[in-house]
Design an enzyme around this catalytic site. Structure first.
Site, PDB file in Angstrom:
ATOM      1  N   HIS A 121      13.599  -3.010  14.734  1.00 28.72           N
ATOM      2  CA  HIS A 121      14.059  -4.008  13.739  1.00 28.72           C
ATOM      3  C   HIS A 121      12.925  -4.971  13.364  1.00 28.72           C
ATOM      4  O   HIS A 121      13.176  -6.107  12.982  1.00 28.72           O
ATOM      5  CB  HIS A 121      15.260  -4.807  14.250  1.00 28.72           C
ATOM      6  CG  HIS A 121      16.327  -3.953  14.845  1.00 28.72           C
ATOM      7  ND1 HIS A 121      17.362  -3.424  14.108  1.00 28.72           N
ATOM      8  CD2 HIS A 121      16.500  -3.501  16.122  1.00 28.72           C
ATOM      9  CE1 HIS A 121      18.147  -2.693  14.912  1.00 28.72           C
ATOM     10  NE2 HIS A 121      17.636  -2.714  16.128  1.00 28.72           N
TER      11      HIS A 121
ATOM     12  N   SER B 222      -9.578 -10.154  -5.191  1.00 25.85           N
ATOM     13  CA  SER B 222      -8.774 -10.725  -6.258  1.00 25.85           C
ATOM     14  C   SER B 222      -9.714 -11.331  -7.292  1.00 25.85           C
ATOM     15  O   SER B 222     -10.765 -11.863  -6.946  1.00 25.85           O
ATOM     16  CB  SER B 222      -7.852 -11.798  -5.687  1.00 25.85           C
ATOM     17  OG  SER B 222      -7.447 -12.681  -6.710  1.00 25.85           O
TER      18      SER B 222
ATOM     19  N   GLU C 166      -1.484   0.379   0.031  1.00 26.39           N
ATOM     20  CA  GLU C 166      -0.408  -0.029  -0.890  1.00 26.39           C
ATOM     21  C   GLU C 166      -0.189   1.034  -1.962  1.00 26.39           C
ATOM     22  O   GLU C 166       0.939   1.400  -2.305  1.00 26.39           O
ATOM     23  CB  GLU C 166      -0.751  -1.357  -1.568  1.00 26.39           C
ATOM     24  CG  GLU C 166      -0.660  -2.561  -0.652  1.00 26.39           C
ATOM     25  CD  GLU C 166      -1.183  -3.810  -1.335  1.00 26.39           C
ATOM     26  OE1 GLU C 166      -0.696  -4.143  -2.425  1.00 26.39           O
ATOM     27  OE2 GLU C 166      -2.100  -4.436  -0.782  1.00 26.39           O
TER      28      GLU C 166
END
Ligand code: ARG
Length: 466
Positions: free
Chosen positions: A165, A286, A299
């Site tokens: 979890h 970035s 990703e």
């Protein structure tokens, strides 16, 4: 009339039956050469095997075969050097090659299509192409597994928190965690190998749908092309694409495993975890935030999993409700199939390199494992071994955890006297089981996380990869 739909004379192989040519738009809509030209080499191999068989069975002459062989040699060289002139007017890879062959060798080229249809031809090409792709992907999966094994071996004893979890559950070794992925990719390889057995059947001889009246020898063609056997029913041979669907299902599962690993890499790289660093060559920055280093590669792999799974859905929907036998719908099988293979091949190559370059922050991993009372189960098991029923032990430890939480410390830091308040069975030997190392070492059975077991798993894996 728009420019796209303006009539243009067509040179289609089947134009004899028609009173007007198709428009440019229809030509573009129905044509497939823009993408199926990548089947060219397999198409030529299939054609040569077909020609050899036709000659052996006396359907065409030896002279014809010699001419076809020499024409195909030229075409192959043109395709490989990029000099071949693909034409959308000739619709697809098959008719482009046949047209060029006829231009090169005359009537022999026109005889090649005897006892054959593009329906069994294309099914053969795709199977040949996919078989090669499966073999290459199998090797790539093994390379990724090798990378995982290498990293697992270096971290057979590195402690990290195991999660359920996404909450700290019990300590595990990082090596053990990595070897879980080794197992997933091992099953993926099995699935591909299994799929290959059903891919590797020869459709040629089915002709358009009903077979052919010529005295052909399908087994001979199968043998030359390395197929394990022939498709036993001509209608099935030209119409079903279940083998491609099956491949895409296996590919989607590989990507699903990749996406799970990706998600973990992304989490582990976040400053909240700080478990690993990925080499800069797999990250990007970035344009506005100068400090950023983003895990773009994992990703994107996570995102591409949706793309490959989408291809599986596309092929299932493509096949659904098609009446027997061949329908043009099936031309739509190629782009999803090709893209699944390409996406998987690139992803596996990148991950093999990236996994090998993962750097681990062992201190951060250990600190995280020491938080969250990851040895609570070990304390309960300790009490059980001293004679307490498991449910009572669970209760006693749960109360100890609450006390430690209130005090903001881990279980061992409660000290002997405090721990004994929850059960008088606690003795000085308790601290052995409460340590991370003690917890790990105790899980010493096949499939367990003990460093010794991870080393054994690594050894087994190395042997299996040979
Ligand atoms: N380009 C076609 C395909 O990919 C080849 C088979 C065409 N057959 C036909 N009867 N139109 O499926």
């Amino acid at each position: 009339m728009s420019k796209n739909t303006r009539k243009k004379p067509s040179v289609a192989a089947w134009s004899g039956r028609f009173s007007e040519p198709v428009s440019e738009l229809v030509q573009r809509y129905t044509g497939s050469v823009t993408f199926d030209k990548r089947l060219a080499e397999h198409d030529i191999r299939g054609s040569l095997a077909h020609a050899h068989m036709l000659a052996a069975c006396g359907v065409i002459s030896k002279r014809d075969v010699a001419a076809i062989e020499s024409g195909m040699r030229t075409i192959l060289a043109e395709v490989r050097s990029g000099k071949f002139k693909w034409s959308i007017a000739a619709e697809d890879v098959h008719l482009n090659i046949e047209r060029r062959l006829t231009a090169l060798v005359g009537d022999a080229g026109k005889r090649l299509h005897t006892a054959r249809s593009r329906n069994d031809q294309v099914a053969t090409d795709v199977r040949l192409w996919l078989r090669d792709a499966i073999d290459a992907l199998g090797l790539q999966l093994a390379a990724l597994q090798s990378s995982l094994v290498g990293l697992a071996e270096r971290h057979a004893g590195t402690v990290m928190p195991g999660f359920t979890h996404l909450q700290v559950a019990q300590p595990v070794t990082f090596g053990h965690h990595l070897m879980a992925y080794f197992e997933m990719f091992a099953r993926d390889r099995e699935r591909l190998a299994d799929c290959r057995r059903r891919v590797n059947r020869l459709p040629l001889g089915a002709a358009a749908l009903a077979g052919t009246s010529y005295p052909i020898d399908r087994a001979m063609v199968a043998e030359e092309l390395g197929f394990d056997g022939v498709c036993e029913n001509s209608l099935d041979a030209v119409s079903d694409r279940d083998f491609a669907i099956e491949f895409c299902a296996a590919a989607a599962l590989v990507m699903t495993h990749i996406s799970r690993l990706s998600e973990e890499l992304v989490l582990w790289m976040s400053p909240r975890y700080r478990f690993i660093r990925l080499p800069d060559r797999f990250c990007t920055g970035s344009s506005i935030m100068p400090q950023k280093k983003n895990p773009d590669v994992p990703e994107l792999a996570r995102g591409k999993t949706g793309r490959v799974t989408g291809h599986l859905m596309a092929l299932l929907m493509l096949m659904k409700s098609q009446p027997l036998a061949y329908n043009k719908d099936n031309q739509e099988d190629k782009e999803p199939l090709f893209d699944s293979v390409d996406t998987l091949a690139d992803t596996l190559a990148i991950f093999t390199d990236m996994v090998a370059g993962v750097e681990v922050d062992e201190r951060a991993m250990r600190a995280a494992a020491a938080e969250g009372f990851s040895t609570a189960t070990d304390l309960a098991d300790y009490l059980v071994k001293k004679g307490l029923p498991f449910r009572d032990a669970h209760e006693a430890v749960a109360r100890a955890v609450r006390a430690a939480e209130a005090r903001g410390c881990d279980l061992p830091e409660l000290g002997l006297a405090e721990l004994r308040r929850f059960s008088p069975l606690v003795g000085t030997d308790v601290f052995k089981v409460l340590t991370l190392e003690g917890s790990l070492a105790s899980r010493n059975h096949v499939g367990g996380t003990a460093p010794a077991r991870v080393r054994a798993a690594v050894k087994r894996a190395r042997k299996a990869l040979k």
